[in-house]
Design a protein around this motif. Structure first.
Motif, PDB file in Angstrom:
ATOM      1  N   UNK A  20       0.847  -1.191   0.000  1.00 36.82           N
ATOM      2  CA  UNK A  20       0.000   0.000   0.000  1.00 36.82           C
ATOM      3  C   UNK A  20       0.877   1.235   0.000  1.00 36.82           C
ATOM      4  N   UNK A  21       0.460   2.192  -0.811  1.00 36.21           N
ATOM      5  CA  UNK A  21       1.098   3.503  -0.801  1.00 36.21           C
ATOM      6  C   UNK A  21       0.063   4.443  -0.187  1.00 36.21           C
ATOM      7  N   UNK A  22       0.407   5.021   0.957  1.00 29.81           N
ATOM      8  CA  UNK A  22      -0.543   5.783   1.752  1.00 29.81           C
ATOM      9  C   UNK A  22      -0.226   7.278   1.692  1.00 29.81           C
ATOM     10  N   UNK A  23      -1.295   8.066   1.545  1.00 28.82           N
ATOM     11  CA  UNK A  23      -1.152   9.524   1.540  1.00 28.82           C
ATOM     12  C   UNK A  23      -2.053  10.110   2.618  1.00 28.82           C
ATOM     13  N   UNK A  24      -1.733  11.321   3.011  1.00 27.89           N
ATOM     14  CA  UNK A  24      -2.590  12.065   3.931  1.00 27.89           C
ATOM     15  C   UNK A  24      -2.818  13.450   3.340  1.00 27.89           C
ATOM     16  N   UNK A 112      -4.572  11.410  -6.351  1.00 29.86           N
ATOM     17  CA  UNK A 112      -3.955  10.318  -5.583  1.00 29.86           C
ATOM     18  C   UNK A 112      -3.685   9.117  -6.484  1.00 29.86           C
ATOM     19  N   UNK A 113      -4.635   8.778  -7.325  1.00 31.50           N
ATOM     20  CA  UNK A 113      -4.430   7.663  -8.263  1.00 31.50           C
ATOM     21  C   UNK A 113      -3.297   7.977  -9.233  1.00 31.50           C
ATOM     22  N   UNK A 114      -3.259   9.211  -9.718  1.00 32.48           N
ATOM     23  CA  UNK A 114      -2.198   9.605 -10.654  1.00 32.48           C
ATOM     24  C   UNK A 114      -0.821   9.522 -10.004  1.00 32.48           C
ATOM     25  N   UNK A 115      -0.773   9.770  -8.704  1.00 28.37           N
ATOM     26  CA  UNK A 115       0.497   9.700  -7.966  1.00 28.37           C
ATOM     27  C   UNK A 115       0.797   8.290  -7.452  1.00 28.37           C
ATOM     28  N   UNK A 116      -0.116   7.355  -7.709  1.00 30.13           N
ATOM     29  CA  UNK A 116       0.113   5.967  -7.334  1.00 30.13           C
ATOM     30  C   UNK A 116      -0.280   5.590  -5.916  1.00 30.13           C
ATOM     31  N   UNK A 117      -1.143   6.372  -5.286  1.00 30.47           N
ATOM     32  CA  UNK A 117      -1.559   6.062  -3.919  1.00 30.47           C
ATOM     33  C   UNK A 117      -2.772   5.146  -3.927  1.00 30.47           C
ATOM     34  N   UNK A 118      -2.752   4.160  -3.023  1.00 31.39           N
ATOM     35  CA  UNK A 118      -3.882   3.242  -2.861  1.00 31.39           C
ATOM     36  C   UNK A 118      -4.871   3.758  -1.822  1.00 31.39           C
ATOM     37  N   UNK A 119      -4.348   4.433  -0.804  1.00 29.62           N
ATOM     38  CA  UNK A 119      -5.163   4.908   0.311  1.00 29.62           C
ATOM     39  C   UNK A 119      -4.846   6.369   0.599  1.00 29.62           C
ATOM     40  N   UNK A 128       0.305   8.075  11.975  1.00 31.41           N
ATOM     41  CA  UNK A 128       1.719   7.992  11.645  1.00 31.41           C
ATOM     42  C   UNK A 128       1.866   7.598  10.176  1.00 31.41           C
ATOM     43  N   UNK A 129       2.861   8.171   9.545  1.00 34.58           N
ATOM     44  CA  UNK A 129       3.201   7.773   8.183  1.00 34.58           C
ATOM     45  C   UNK A 129       2.337   8.431   7.138  1.00 34.58           C
ATOM     46  N   UNK A 130       2.518   7.974   5.944  1.00 33.86           N
ATOM     47  CA  UNK A 130       1.786   8.520   4.813  1.00 33.86           C
ATOM     48  C   UNK A 130       2.444   9.782   4.302  1.00 33.86           C
ATOM     49  N   UNK A 131       2.419   9.942   2.997  1.00 32.54           N
ATOM     50  CA  UNK A 131       2.976  11.134   2.366  1.00 32.54           C
ATOM     51  C   UNK A 131       1.915  12.229   2.354  1.00 32.54           C
ATOM     52  N   UNK A 132       2.297  13.433   2.742  1.00 35.64           N
ATOM     53  CA  UNK A 132       1.361  14.560   2.737  1.00 35.64           C
ATOM     54  C   UNK A 132       1.278  15.106   1.313  1.00 35.64           C
ATOM     55  N   UNK A 133       0.125  14.946   0.684  1.00 32.58           N
ATOM     56  CA  UNK A 133      -0.055  15.403  -0.702  1.00 32.58           C
ATOM     57  C   UNK A 133      -0.927  16.661  -0.778  1.00 32.58           C
ATOM     58  N   UNK A 134      -1.091  17.343   0.345  1.00 38.85           N
ATOM     59  CA  UNK A 134      -1.938  18.532   0.400  1.00 38.85           C
ATOM     60  C   UNK A 134      -1.478  19.595  -0.603  1.00 38.85           C
ATOM     61  N   UNK A 135      -0.191  19.878  -0.640  1.00 36.97           N
ATOM     62  CA  UNK A 135       0.334  20.929  -1.527  1.00 36.97           C
ATOM     63  C   UNK A 135       0.038  20.619  -2.991  1.00 36.97           C
TER      64      UNK A 135
END
Length: 142
Positions: A20-24, A112-119, A128-135
């Motif tokens: 899983x690739x996780x974003x927040x 998120x899909x374009x960046x390859x995130x599953x969640x 905890x964890x996950x890449x912050x994709x807010x910007x």
């Protein structure tokens, strides 16, 4: 119960070798930067000012009336009109808010899909964890 469920999901994810690739996302920051939300806030501020002006004028007319019965009738009439105006304003704002929310959710999903995130989780939910994709999302929303 939620901890046990999360623990069970983690065991399943590990045992099945799913990656899983996780974003927040900071939802508040994203919503605050949305042109749709900014426009809606301005429109609501304008409508609130108009409604206040209308209510102030209605109160002046009520206060000018000397007859108690007519004064009560006017107060009731303007109260009903005020409630009707508020109902229309609220319904209109809610409809526009729902549209903006759907647009923001779609933007999050697409990016998120374009960046390859599953969640993708709201920033406050993910401990905890996950890449912050807010910007990245703010750039797309604007």
């Amino acid at each position: 119960c939620a901890f046990a469920l999360g623990f069970g999901v983690n065991n399943y994810a590990i045992s099945s070798n799913i990656q899983y690739k996780v974003a927040k996302v900071d939802i508040q920051k994203l919503v605050a930067s949305s042109p749709q939300i900014i426009a809606l806030r301005k429109e609501q501020d304008r409508k609130a000012a108009e409604l206040k002006k209308w209510a102030d004028n209605a109160n002046i007319l009520i206060q000018k009336e000397k007859d108690k019965t007519k004064k009560a009738q006017l107060a009731k009439k303007y109260d009903q009109e005020f409630k009707a105006k508020m109902k229309v304003n609220t319904a209109s704002a809610q409809k526009k808010l729902d549209i903006a929310e759907a647009s923001i959710n779609k933007t999050i999903e697409t990016k998120a899909k374009a960046l390859g995130y599953n969640l993708v989780f709201a920033k406050g939910v993910l401990l905890y964890g996950g890449d912050d994709i807010t910007a990245e999302l703010i750039k797309v929303v604007k």
